[in-house]
Design an enzyme around this catalytic site. Structure first.
Site, PDB file in Angstrom:
ATOM      1  CD  GLU A   1       5.315 -64.601 -38.805  1.00 23.03           C
ATOM      2  OE1 GLU A   1       5.380 -65.544 -39.653  1.00 23.03           O
ATOM      3  OE2 GLU A   1       3.551 -65.260 -38.127  1.00 23.03           O
TER       4      GLU A   1
ATOM      5  CG  ASP B   1       7.212 -70.423 -41.323  1.00 21.57           C
ATOM      6  OD1 ASP B   1       6.740 -71.750 -41.191  1.00 21.57           O
ATOM      7  OD2 ASP B   1       6.948 -69.312 -40.881  1.00 21.57           O
TER       8      ASP B   1
ATOM      9  CG  ASP C   1       1.378 -75.134 -38.956  1.00 15.23           C
ATOM     10  OD1 ASP C   1       2.097 -75.080 -39.727  1.00 15.23           O
ATOM     11  OD2 ASP C   1       1.071 -73.393 -38.815  1.00 15.23           O
TER      12      ASP C   1
ATOM     13  CG  HIS D   1      -4.000 -70.500 -35.552  1.00 17.98           C
ATOM     14  ND1 HIS D   1      -3.232 -69.402 -35.443  1.00 17.98           N
ATOM     15  CD2 HIS D   1      -3.090 -70.689 -35.352  1.00 17.98           C
ATOM     16  CE1 HIS D   1      -2.070 -68.918 -36.412  1.00 17.98           C
ATOM     17  NE2 HIS D   1      -1.808 -70.538 -36.089  1.00 17.98           N
TER      18      HIS D   1
ATOM     19  CG  ASP E   1       2.439 -67.624 -35.789  1.00 13.87           C
ATOM     20  OD1 ASP E   1       3.449 -67.488 -36.091  1.00 13.87           O
ATOM     21  OD2 ASP E   1       1.616 -68.174 -35.622  1.00 13.87           O
TER      22      ASP E   1
END
Ligand code: BGC
Length: 594
Positions: free
Chosen positions: A292, A360, A110, A153, A250
């Site tokens: 974010e 993004d 990612d 994560h 994030d």
């Protein structure tokens, strides 16, 4: 033509590049040349960083992808030394603060937001020493640097997850959110709808399901576990210790889960952000936090916290961005007006982070279903232009490579409340590649010169991490820094000049906004004012010439001076009205004074 004292026009010719000086290391100068850096021999003067504790309210931010900016070691992948070699360019452009997406060890499923070790540098980018050199180089030029911490994560390759799945009763057994079935938290939406059908994935090793809000290769951390909270504080301390100036937090809305909710913006999440802020204020005062949170304004403002319990200094304003694009196609300012009217006030020490594009997709989560359908039909006619709930295209192709539209979009960005974030390459109007997977199409190598690999790297073209744009209108011969430096009226010079004008008027950063009535829906007009100055911003959103009368209540008789040229316009009439005519996509920034 008269020039008013308030006019801060930067003469837009290539000759304004700074003269050569002996400052800067010879190592970086030779790297500059190797990278084809067109301003390599124009070394900037060292500059001190501003000591203003509210610097972020007046700063211009620049998002730079390490892997695509400059490749110093010729392996085809951009790196820390490559970015360091290009800092003169960023200083020349007028950037105050860099934002670096994650550069930590990662299997790169990612773009590096899947981290396997939070406290090191991914060797593809260099070393911790290279990072120190970068931070020093940034600071020596009076700039600052934000790093990105994906705290929701990790990668499934992270040793914590590997241990968690294989040793449920071990020290990491409870670091992630495990369940025996996949029925929990049914009200939480799937975010990456292109690739995931559920937020639960079965792990064949632990024989349980784990929770993930993004890719299934990115398990969510379990914030109910105090050890996880402690680990994150340790990670933030580690990078703050390098002297970074702030952190982008994030995917911050998703830290906690709770049955019966959508798992976004939960009170416990806010409590934890406030805890990070407390630690930062106590141990690294002056370092900022940026949220974010892709949410509606009334939910985002919660991430600023309160005076008694502050959270973030800055938050991205997601909903205003798609409305800029919506308005431009509709030729009507209403969508922008209405989101500004529903944006709550924020604390005096806080600031919005505004942007047009980033790494993004242009997210369409914060628009209605009807607006989304309309945006897809305008901006993403080809299915390949879409990703998840959004559009994976760059600014210039979105706006038909029209200079007037690109300038107007940036004028909106630079004059609406907030500090602007420019996405690397958008200052020269770079294109995209919709044939690349996921969001890589907007992450291609920076185009420095009209030569092989666009000056990004000395590797063989086939070895580049991502291919350079090759389309007719956007290939490096058509779009590159060097030729725009040579052309006084290029987008690049326009960006630099406009940013310089903006910076000369701190009211753009800290002033209040008052929307003004006009008798033409294509015209957006508002005043930005603080104790020192009042600026009238007026823009014709339509693609045709327009006229309007703006009602500048309370400014009757004020003189009107164009900030760009210093030209004096007719004063505001005694009834507070100002008649304006505009070229297609025309705009004004006027200084008003009595
Ligand atoms: C980043 C994305 C990333 C996601 C998951 C974000 O919001 O901007 O690039 O894919 O977090 O980490």
């Amino acid at each position: 033509m008269e020039t008013s004292p308030s006019s801060q026009v930067v003469t837009d010719s290539a000759s304004t590049l700074p003269a050569s000086s002996s400052a800067g290391s010879s190592h970086l100068s030779s790297l500059n040349l190797a990278l084809g850096n067109p301003i390599a021999h124009h070394v900037q003067n060292p500059e001190p960083m501003t000591e203003d504790p509210l610097w972020y309210q007046h700063a211009v931010f620049y998002e730079v992808l390490l892997r695509s900016f400059g490749d110093a070691n010729g392996d085809g992948m951009g790196d820390l030394a490559g970015l360091t070699a290009h800092l003169d360019y960023l200083q020349w452009l007028g950037v105050d603060c860099l934002w670096l997406p994650p550069f930590y060890p990662s299997p790169m499923q990612d773009g590096g937001y899947d981290i396997s070790n939070f406290m090191d540098i991914n060797p593809i980018y260099g070393s911790l020493d290279d990072f120190r050199t970068l931070v020093e180089g940034v600071h020596n030029r009076g700039m600052r640097i934000l790093v990105d911490i994906p705290l929701n994560h990790t990668s499934d390759q992270h040793p914590w997850f590997q241990s968690s799945r294989s040793n449920p009763s071990g020290p990491y057994g409870d670091y992630y959110v495990w369940r025996d079935d996949d029925s929990g938290y049914p009200d939480a939406r799937v975010i990456f709808v292109d690739s995931e059908t559920s937020n639960w994935t079965f792990d064949p090793v632990r024989k349980q399901y784990f929770w993930h809000r993004f890719f299934s290769s990115q398990p969510d951390l379990n914030y109910e576990n105090p050890d996880v909270q402690r680990e994150i504080l340790t990670i933030i301390r580690f990078w703050a210790g390098f002297g970074v100036d702030g952190f982008r937090l994030d995917a911050v809305p998703y830290l906690f889960e709770e049955e019966g909710t959508n798992g976004e913006n939960l009170p416990k999440t806010h409590e934890f952000i406030a805890r990070i802020r407390q630690m930062i204020d106590a141990e690294f005062p002056g370092t900022i936090l940026l949220a974010e949170a892709n949410q509606w304004p009334e939910d985002v403002v919660e991430y600023f916290g309160t005076e008694e319990r502050p959270e973030c200094h800055m938050c991205f304003h997601f909903p205003v961005m798609p409305r800029i694009f919506y308005s431009l196609k509709e030729g009507n300012a209403q969508a922008i007006r209405s989101i500004l009217m529903t944006t709550p006030d924020i604390p005096t020490t806080a600031q919005w982070s505004t942007f047009l594009r980033n790494h993004d997709e242009l997210t369409l989560e914060m628009v209605t279903d009807q607006e989304r359908a309309q945006m897809y039909s305008w901006y993403a006619t080809d299915q390949r232009m879409r990703a998840n709930v959004g559009i994976r295209r760059r600014l210039a192709p979105l706006l038909d490579n029209s200079l007037t539209q690109i300038q107007l979009a940036n004028i909106l960005l630079f004059s609406l409340p907030g500090s602007p974030y420019v996405y690397y390459g958008d200052e020269i109007g770079m294109g995209d590649n919709i044939w690349l997977p996921d969001r890589d199409g907007v992450r291609t190598p920076m185009q420095w010169i009209p030569e092989a690999n666009a000056g990004f790297s000395q590797a063989a073209p086939a070895d580049l991490n991502l291919p350079v744009i090759s389309s007719l209108s956007y290939n490096p011969s058509a779009v590159n820094v060097q030729s725009q430096l040579e052309q006084p009226h290029s987008l690049l010079h326009w960006m630099r000049n406009t940013l310089a004008v903006r910076k000369a008027h701190p009211v753009f950063g800290d002033g209040a906004l008052v929307l003004l009535p006009t008798d033409n829906p294509a015209v957006l007009a508002f005043v930005r004012h603080n104790a020192e100055e009042t600026i009238l911003c007026a823009m014709n959103i339509a693609d045709s010439a327009q006229a309007t009368t703006v009602d500048v209540d309370g400014c009757a008789g004020s003189s009107v001076t164009d900030l760009f040229s210093g030209s004096v316009f007719p004063s505001i009439a005694e009834d507070g009205s100002l008649r304006l005519t505009f070229a297609a996509r025309g705009y004004y920034w006027f200084s008003l004074s009595h």
